[in-house]
Motif scaffolding. Structure first.
Motif, mmCIF file in Angstrom:
data_model
loop_
_atom_site.group_PDB
_atom_site.id
_atom_site.type_symbol
_atom_site.label_atom_id
_atom_site.label_comp_id
_atom_site.label_asym_id
_atom_site.label_seq_id
_atom_site.Cartn_x
_atom_site.Cartn_y
_atom_site.Cartn_z
ATOM 1 N N THR A 52 0.866 -1.179 0.000
ATOM 2 C CA THR A 52 0.000 0.000 0.000
ATOM 3 C C THR A 52 0.905 1.231 0.000
ATOM 4 O OG1 THR A 52 -0.096 -0.195 2.416
ATOM 5 C CG2 THR A 52 -1.977 -1.048 1.184
ATOM 6 N N ASP A 53 0.509 2.247 -0.726
ATOM 7 C CA ASP A 53 1.321 3.448 -0.782
ATOM 8 C C ASP A 53 1.230 4.206 0.538
ATOM 9 O OD1 ASP A 53 2.777 5.500 -2.696
ATOM 10 O OD2 ASP A 53 1.352 6.628 -1.467
ATOM 11 N N SER A 54 2.373 4.635 1.037
ATOM 12 C CA SER A 54 2.391 5.221 2.380
ATOM 13 C C SER A 54 1.595 6.520 2.458
ATOM 14 C CB SER A 54 3.834 5.450 2.840
ATOM 15 O OG SER A 54 4.494 6.374 1.997
ATOM 16 N N TRP A 55 1.765 7.411 1.493
ATOM 17 C CA TRP A 55 1.110 8.719 1.636
ATOM 18 C C TRP A 55 -0.370 8.669 1.273
ATOM 19 C CZ3 TRP A 55 2.732 12.112 4.819
ATOM 20 C CH2 TRP A 55 4.078 12.054 5.206
ATOM 21 N N ILE A 56 -0.773 7.722 0.444
ATOM 22 C CA ILE A 56 -2.210 7.505 0.250
ATOM 23 C C ILE A 56 -2.816 6.961 1.541
ATOM 24 C CG2 ILE A 56 -3.918 6.092 -0.952
ATOM 25 C CD1 ILE A 56 -2.225 6.351 -3.466
ATOM 26 N N THR A 57 -2.126 6.010 2.162
ATOM 27 C CA THR A 57 -2.586 5.475 3.446
ATOM 28 C C THR A 57 -2.725 6.581 4.487
ATOM 29 O OG1 THR A 57 -1.550 3.325 3.069
ATOM 30 C CG2 THR A 57 -2.005 3.922 5.349
ATOM 31 N N LEU A 58 -1.704 7.405 4.622
ATOM 32 C CA LEU A 58 -1.721 8.443 5.654
ATOM 33 C C LEU A 58 -2.780 9.505 5.371
ATOM 34 C CD1 LEU A 58 2.124 8.751 6.219
ATOM 35 C CD2 LEU A 58 0.461 7.611 7.700
ATOM 36 N N ALA A 59 -3.063 9.746 4.095
ATOM 37 C CA ALA A 59 -4.145 10.672 3.763
ATOM 38 C C ALA A 59 -5.482 10.128 4.251
ATOM 39 C CB ALA A 59 -4.187 10.917 2.254
ATOM 40 N N GLY A 60 -5.708 8.827 4.049
ATOM 41 C CA GLY A 60 -6.933 8.225 4.554
ATOM 42 C C GLY A 60 -7.017 8.298 6.069
ATOM 43 N N LEU A 61 -5.912 7.969 6.727
ATOM 44 C CA LEU A 61 -5.902 7.987 8.191
ATOM 45 C C LEU A 61 -6.036 9.400 8.748
ATOM 46 C CD1 LEU A 61 -3.088 5.361 8.920
ATOM 47 C CD2 LEU A 61 -5.572 5.023 8.908
ATOM 48 N N ALA A 62 -5.615 10.383 7.964
ATOM 49 C CA ALA A 62 -5.751 11.770 8.402
ATOM 50 C C ALA A 62 -7.203 12.141 8.644
ATOM 51 C CB ALA A 62 -5.143 12.709 7.356
ATOM 52 N N ARG A 63 -8.105 11.531 7.876
ATOM 53 C CA ARG A 63 -9.525 11.832 8.013
ATOM 54 C C ARG A 63 -10.230 10.904 8.997
ATOM 55 N NH1 ARG A 63 -9.897 16.749 6.402
ATOM 56 N NH2 ARG A 63 -12.112 16.527 5.923
ATOM 57 N N GLU A 64 -9.550 9.842 9.405
ATOM 58 C CA GLU A 64 -10.194 8.841 10.269
ATOM 59 C C GLU A 64 -9.587 8.794 11.665
ATOM 60 O OE1 GLU A 64 -12.040 5.442 8.237
ATOM 61 O OE2 GLU A 64 -10.423 5.650 6.782
ATOM 62 N N THR A 65 -8.682 9.731 11.954
ATOM 63 C CA THR A 65 -8.131 9.906 13.290
ATOM 64 C C THR A 65 -8.215 11.387 13.637
ATOM 65 O OG1 THR A 65 -5.868 10.172 12.429
ATOM 66 C CG2 THR A 65 -6.550 7.936 13.068
ATOM 67 N N LYS A 66 -8.009 11.703 14.905
ATOM 68 C CA LYS A 66 -8.171 13.084 15.339
ATOM 69 C C LYS A 66 -6.949 13.666 16.046
ATOM 70 C CE LYS A 66 -13.175 12.586 16.039
ATOM 71 N NZ LYS A 66 -13.514 13.359 14.828
ATOM 72 N N ARG A 67 -6.117 12.838 16.676
ATOM 73 C CA ARG A 67 -5.080 13.351 17.567
ATOM 74 C C ARG A 67 -3.669 12.938 17.207
ATOM 75 N NH1 ARG A 67 -2.260 10.999 21.263
ATOM 76 N NH2 ARG A 67 -3.531 9.116 21.206
ATOM 77 N N ILE A 68 -3.475 11.681 16.846
ATOM 78 C CA ILE A 68 -2.133 11.137 16.698
ATOM 79 C C ILE A 68 -1.386 11.752 15.516
ATOM 80 C CG2 ILE A 68 -2.489 8.931 17.854
ATOM 81 C CD1 ILE A 68 -3.158 7.702 15.133
ATOM 82 N N LYS A 69 -0.057 11.862 15.675
ATOM 83 C CA LYS A 69 0.800 12.242 14.568
ATOM 84 C C LYS A 69 0.811 11.100 13.549
ATOM 85 C CE LYS A 69 2.476 15.905 16.827
ATOM 86 N NZ LYS A 69 2.087 15.603 18.202
ATOM 87 N N LEU A 70 1.066 11.446 12.286
ATOM 88 C CA LEU A 70 1.059 10.471 11.199
ATOM 89 C C LEU A 70 2.295 10.689 10.338
ATOM 90 C CD1 LEU A 70 -2.680 10.986 10.182
ATOM 91 C CD2 LEU A 70 -1.783 8.997 11.411
#
Length: 310
Positions: A52-70
């Motif tokens: 899985t592409d890392s920055w596509i993954t992190l973009a998705g997680l950016a919208r599905e998390t609220k606090r943690i650094k990514l």
């Protein structure tokens, strides 16, 4: 010491697997969710369902998390055009409300480059590319809105760039540089990084690497205290010896090898081991979790280890 969960999804993980770990990371009070940036499995594992592409993954997680650094530990400079990478990271920073961090390195895994048609220069060549990328990416981010950015390097040339979009974090998202190089790595960390990572090494070597990068900071007039220091290790924790062994076997590792060369044991043993790295300067530990299905493992670390080190 901050504990950051660190995953290796090229070994076999879907986005949904990573989402479950990221949500557990946030729920349990860890500081961050990081992932490797690789396109090919390592070892005998089949790697299914595939990378899985890392920055596509992190973009998705950016919208599905609220606090943690990514972030990534680390993206390879051989993978992406630096102008495009600057846009991607800035967008993830916007999507997350200012939680993105960029780990960037020279790359090392030649097989994945062959598998996906990526150029793989020799080591000096890769460090030349990394050096230009660090200057170019930070240059784009730091250019004031309304001004233009130009860059003329051996590998990259930029003319009349509007240098957009801008990340939320100012002056820009934290950059992480790491490794054991004696000259170029500490010099690059001192010049460009907010954090230096001495991952996957023993206590004595870690201390030497920390001292080297702090000296590089002093050499350019930077206060070494402004550079965060971190470590990364495979971590296996069990409530007793039997559970430690069970978790080690699940990832194909020997308990004694993990105790000697990584971090493993009961919560008390793991806290003691983390204390050894803290004693030589580590402020952040990337907790490499190899079995992403074992969410109970994160619960145990959060309950029995995190409160004692944070």
């Amino acid at each position: 010491m901050l504990l950051r969960i660190f995953t290796e999804p090229q070994q076999g993980a879907s986005y949904d697997d990573l989402l479950a770990v990221a949500r557990k990371t946030e729920e349990n009070g860890f500081d961050a969710f990081f992932r490797s940036d690789h396109y090919l499995v390592m070892g005998e594992n089949d790697g299914l369902p595939g990378p899985t592409d890392s920055w596509i993954t992190l973009a998705g997680l950016a919208r599905e998390t609220k606090r943690i650094k990514l972030g990534t530990l680390v993206s390879s400079a051989t993978f992406r055009n630096p102008g495009v990478l600057a846009i991607s990271v800035a967008q993830v920073d916007q999507m997350s409300g200012g939680r993105a961090e960029l780990g960037l390195g020279a790359g090392w895994y030649e097989a994945e480059h062959k598998a996906y048609g990526l150029d793989f220069p020799d080591t000096p060549g890769r460090f030349d590319i990394l050096t230009e990328q660090l200057e170019l990416i930070t240059g784009l981010w730091d250019t004031p809105v309304g001004e233009k950015y130009d860059f003329q390097g051996e590998h990259y040339q930029i003319s009349d760039s509007p240098a957009l979009p801008k990340p939320v974090q100012q002056p820009h998202p934290p950059i992480i540089v790491g490794g054991a190089g004696k000259k170029r790595t500490p010099a690059l960390a001192a010049k460009y990084a907010a954090e230096f990572n001495a991952g996957f090494r023993g206590v004595e070597v870690t201390e030497t690497l920390f001292q080297r990068v702090q000296a590089a900071c002093t050499d350019i007039g930077r206060d070494p205290k402004t550079l965060a220091l971190s470590t990364a290790h495979t971590v296996v924790v069990g409530k007793d010896d039997a559970e430690v062994k069970q978790r080690a076997e699940a990832i194909g590792r020997d308990v004694e090898d993990l105790k000697a060369n990584a971090i493993a044991g009961t919560p008390a043993e793991v806290v003691d081991r983390l204390g050894q790295f803290a004693a030589v300067g580590s402020q952040r530990q990337y907790v490499q979790i190899m079995d992403l299905q074992d969410l109970d493992h994160l619960d145990l670390i959060a309950a029995e280890v995190l409160p004692q080190v944070s």
